[in-house]
Design a protein around this motif. Structure first.
Motif, PDB file in Angstrom:
ATOM      1  N   PHE A   1       5.542  -5.606  -7.912  1.00  0.00           N
ATOM      2  CA  PHE A   1       4.108  -5.807  -7.681  1.00  0.00           C
ATOM      3  C   PHE A   1       3.395  -4.451  -7.676  1.00  0.00           C
TER       4      PHE A   1
ATOM      5  N   LYS B   1       2.947  10.999  -9.032  1.00  0.00           N
ATOM      6  CA  LYS B   1       2.370  11.183 -10.362  1.00  0.00           C
ATOM      7  C   LYS B   1       3.204  10.508 -11.452  1.00  0.00           C
TER       8      LYS B   1
ATOM      9  N   GLY C   1       3.203  -3.045 -10.986  1.00  0.00           N
ATOM     10  CA  GLY C   1       2.255  -3.815 -11.799  1.00  0.00           C
ATOM     11  C   GLY C   1       0.807  -3.425 -11.573  1.00  0.00           C
ATOM     12  N   ILE C   2       0.482  -2.893 -10.390  1.00  0.00           N
ATOM     13  CA  ILE C   2      -0.915  -2.557 -10.097  1.00  0.00           C
ATOM     14  C   ILE C   2      -1.191  -1.049 -10.130  1.00  0.00           C
ATOM     15  N   ALA C   3      -0.165  -0.203  -9.993  1.00  0.00           N
ATOM     16  CA  ALA C   3      -0.398   1.239 -10.057  1.00  0.00           C
ATOM     17  C   ALA C   3      -0.770   1.596 -11.501  1.00  0.00           C
ATOM     18  N   ARG C   4      -1.926   2.224 -11.682  1.00  0.00           N
ATOM     19  CA  ARG C   4      -2.448   2.513 -13.025  1.00  0.00           C
ATOM     20  C   ARG C   4      -2.525   1.252 -13.906  1.00  0.00           C
ATOM     21  N   ARG C   5      -2.769   0.112 -13.267  1.00  0.00           N
ATOM     22  CA  ARG C   5      -2.805  -1.195 -13.952  1.00  0.00           C
ATOM     23  C   ARG C   5      -1.531  -1.457 -14.757  1.00  0.00           C
ATOM     24  N   GLY C   6      -0.417  -0.983 -14.233  1.00  0.00           N
ATOM     25  CA  GLY C   6       0.862  -1.297 -14.872  1.00  0.00           C
ATOM     26  C   GLY C   6       1.653  -0.060 -15.250  1.00  0.00           C
TER      27      GLY C   6
ATOM     28  N   GLU D   1       3.510   8.537 -14.476  1.00  0.00           N
ATOM     29  CA  GLU D   1       2.547   8.215 -15.536  1.00  0.00           C
ATOM     30  C   GLU D   1       3.122   7.152 -16.473  1.00  0.00           C
ATOM     31  N   ARG D   2       2.395   6.896 -17.558  1.00  0.00           N
ATOM     32  CA  ARG D   2       2.747   5.751 -18.402  1.00  0.00           C
ATOM     33  C   ARG D   2       4.168   5.776 -18.951  1.00  0.00           C
TER      34      ARG D   2
ATOM     35  N   ILE E   1       0.842  -1.203   0.000  1.00  0.00           N
ATOM     36  CA  ILE E   1       0.000   0.000   0.000  1.00  0.00           C
ATOM     37  C   ILE E   1       0.881   1.258   0.000  1.00  0.00           C
TER      38      ILE E   1
ATOM     39  N   LEU F   1       1.722   6.702  -6.976  1.00  0.00           N
ATOM     40  CA  LEU F   1       0.617   7.563  -7.425  1.00  0.00           C
ATOM     41  C   LEU F   1       0.821   9.000  -6.958  1.00  0.00           C
TER      42      LEU F   1
ATOM     43  N   THR G   1       2.618   1.662  -3.494  1.00  0.00           N
ATOM     44  CA  THR G   1       1.647   2.038  -4.521  1.00  0.00           C
ATOM     45  C   THR G   1       1.236   3.499  -4.343  1.00  0.00           C
ATOM     46  N   ASP G   2       0.996   3.871  -3.093  1.00  0.00           N
ATOM     47  CA  ASP G   2       0.621   5.254  -2.826  1.00  0.00           C
ATOM     48  C   ASP G   2       1.758   6.212  -3.208  1.00  0.00           C
TER      49      ASP G   2
END
Lengths: 372, 372
Positions: free
Chosen positions: B119, B98, B122-127, B100-101, B88, B95, B91-92
């Motif tokens: 991991f 910021k 892989g999950i932040a912004r679905r990858g 981005e892709r 958590i 995000l 991931t936070d």
């Protein structure tokens, strides 16, 4: 035995391909549909406290009749359930139930349960089999198809998740009879969206047949099947949203900003209503940018009004924040690339396209005008 | 400019292909290697409190010299960090930064940091894009290659995660000079494993050259490159572990059981030591099942003893639980299919294979004999 009034949409994704079955009575038939596709004989079923009293028992019976053991978990209903806390609970439930590679995890519920459960199934043992039984129109025509799963973050909705395709989707159309009018209408916004993206004939068909869709006539299954097929086609071409799939966000950039502006308070605005207003705004903005005619915007508005959906910010109960704050929400949305604004705009009925260089100043002045 | 003593291993995974660069000074050169491959100009760097004092500053400087902004996060060191709580946080952080892709997330550390960060990426912004800078031998030859990411669960290690391939791996061999002898040896167990799986020539080369590998001679980069290539070849053929990739678990079923039996207490047993004992046991068990000769088992044991690795349960300090409890740990391991035991066994030097019908009774009586 396939009932005459049952339809199948195939989602073509190579070795991740799967079927969406659409029709009445599918929860009661779930055991037979699943047993013929699953090697394992064990499933975890994740649902919520609104859905469980209606459908958990019939689903459990249908599965048990086929010798499939079920491990149910019932969660609180509502958007707040898409959190890390509940993700941990669901993942733990899957592992504690010893769901292995040949077994499956079933999401029985609307979009919240589907998104959360799909995410948990995607990370438990780095991917367990996953079956969607969507119980809202919105989930049947949108969130259950395509493999996007996730939870919300303080930084935004759906910002955390994985792509994890289901192995099967059972869209039981009987469940739609128990939805409230408002909930059904909200799902219908996504149905109309598929027409507006690239299916002008479908939109015209909806203009003629929407009453039959709403009253549960034969057009309902037809509309759901066309919607699922439309989404499946886009997903098959662009599974991980590198381009084309962005079209599915028609109406969503404005819509998400409005959802954020109303603190996701469903008494004021639900997702489908935000999308309806967003689609009306996207068509108006396209007209303002001289991309499409004002007549088209009025035609889209008329249809949304006919079915009872909102088309303007003024229809949202309570105070909205100033245009600048809405703009802030738009630029924080995940469809921002290198600071430029990406919008789905249109050149005509069913001629939507990805515009990735929309000037922020134009959007802001448009919002100022529209907010009134 | 590629230094003569730098090697590149290409991992061929279609549009998810990437390079592993192996050689000295790669952290100092990281900025140049990354800037040429990344469209964005922003990275989140995740590391731990053991690694940060040595390598965070040089890495930050190398990135900043190329105009890349860095957002660092330093976590506690150790296996306990592979938890939902830290997932958590990471991931936070991604995000909140910021990312981005077109930006990237960098894991600077050993296997724990790589698994956890991969991991979260892989999950932040679905990858989001992901770069590995592994700082242990184990991470360089094993965990940083292949895209397996994850955290631990009360139900078992690594039971929660995703497949998320890195975009680049920078294996700076200079960092190995600061590892303890024990840590280096533990990583070496995985190097030897690649020989024992299907590269008899490599194993023979290690028997002749291991001293040069340990002392940091030219054989070290060679051994790491061959190991990465070996893993890359397996991963390219079976990215999601549907078959062949299971071979990489040679020594791991016994090894994981011993790690569990010692409560993952690294003062008693680290992963690589568990794998070394597990490989010795797998060869002994293969001999007992008349699949391979007892001479082969002795040859493997001799090499492991030569380099200073343990080969028997008796070498683990403290009390071990009874054979029945070890057996319990084995059957709870994730490589159980429908109740049958799956083991990686061997028919000769570098002739390992997946045996998926090993009788549990044989394993139990073998464990009773070996536990003594």
């Amino acid at each position: 035995m396939t009932a005459e009034n049952q339809k199948t949409v195939h989602v073509d994704l190579g070795d991740r391909s799967y079927d969406i079955l659409i029709g009445p009575g599918l929860i009661a038939k779930a055991g037979r549909e699943i047993v013929s596709r699953l090697k394992g004989r064990k499933v975890a079923v994740i649902t919520d406290e609104h859905v469980a009293p209606h459908y958990l028992q019939p689903l459990a019976q249908s599965l048990e009749e086929q010798g499939i053991a079920i491990h149910p978990l019932t969660l609180p209903a509502g958007e707040k359930t898409k959190s890390f806390g509940h993700l941990i609970s669901v993942t733990d439930h899957i592992l504690a139930s010893k769901i292995e590679r040949n077994d499956a995890v079933i999401a029985l519920g609307g979009g919240v349960i589907g998104d959360l459960t799909g995410f948990a199934a995607g990370i438990a043992r780095r991917g367990t089999r996953f079956i969607q039984i969507p119980t809202s129109l919105l989930a049947q025509v949108d969130s259950s198809v395509g493999g996007k799963t996730g939870i919300n973050s303080p930084h935004g909705k759906n910002l955390i998740g994985v792509f994890h395709q289901p192995d099967l989707v059972l869209a039981d159309t009987d469940v739609l009879n128990t939805l409230s009018e408002r909930e059904f209408r909200a799902g219908y916004a996504e149905v109309a969206k598929y027409g507006l993206i690239d299916k002008p004939d479908f939109f015209e068909w909806l203009e003629r047949n929407w009453r039959d869709v709403f009253s549960g006539g034969p057009s309902r299954i037809e509309a759901i099947a066309i919607s699922c097929q439309a989404k499946a086609d886009v997903v098959a071409k662009d599974e991980r949203e590198n381009g084309l799939r962005a079209l599915l966000n028609l109406g969503h950039t404005f819509g998400h900003a409005l959802e954020a502006a109303t603190q996701y308070d469903s008494s004021r605005l639900v997702h489908g209503e935000g999308v309806a207003i967003g689609m009306a705004l996207a068509h108006q903005f396209s007209a303002r940018m001289n991309l499409a005619s004002p007549d088209l915007a009025r035609r889209v508005e008329k249809h949304l009004i006919d079915v009872g959906l909102p088309i303007s910010m003024g229809q949202i109960p309570g105070e909205l924040p100033p245009a600048e704050v809405l703009m802030e929400a738009i630029t924080q949305d995940k469809k921002v690339k290198g600071g430029k604004l990406t919008f789905i705009l249109t050149r005509g009925l069913g001629q939507s396209f990805v515009a990735d260089d929309v000037p922020a100043s134009e959007v802001l002045s448009f919002l100022r005008d529209k907010r009134g």
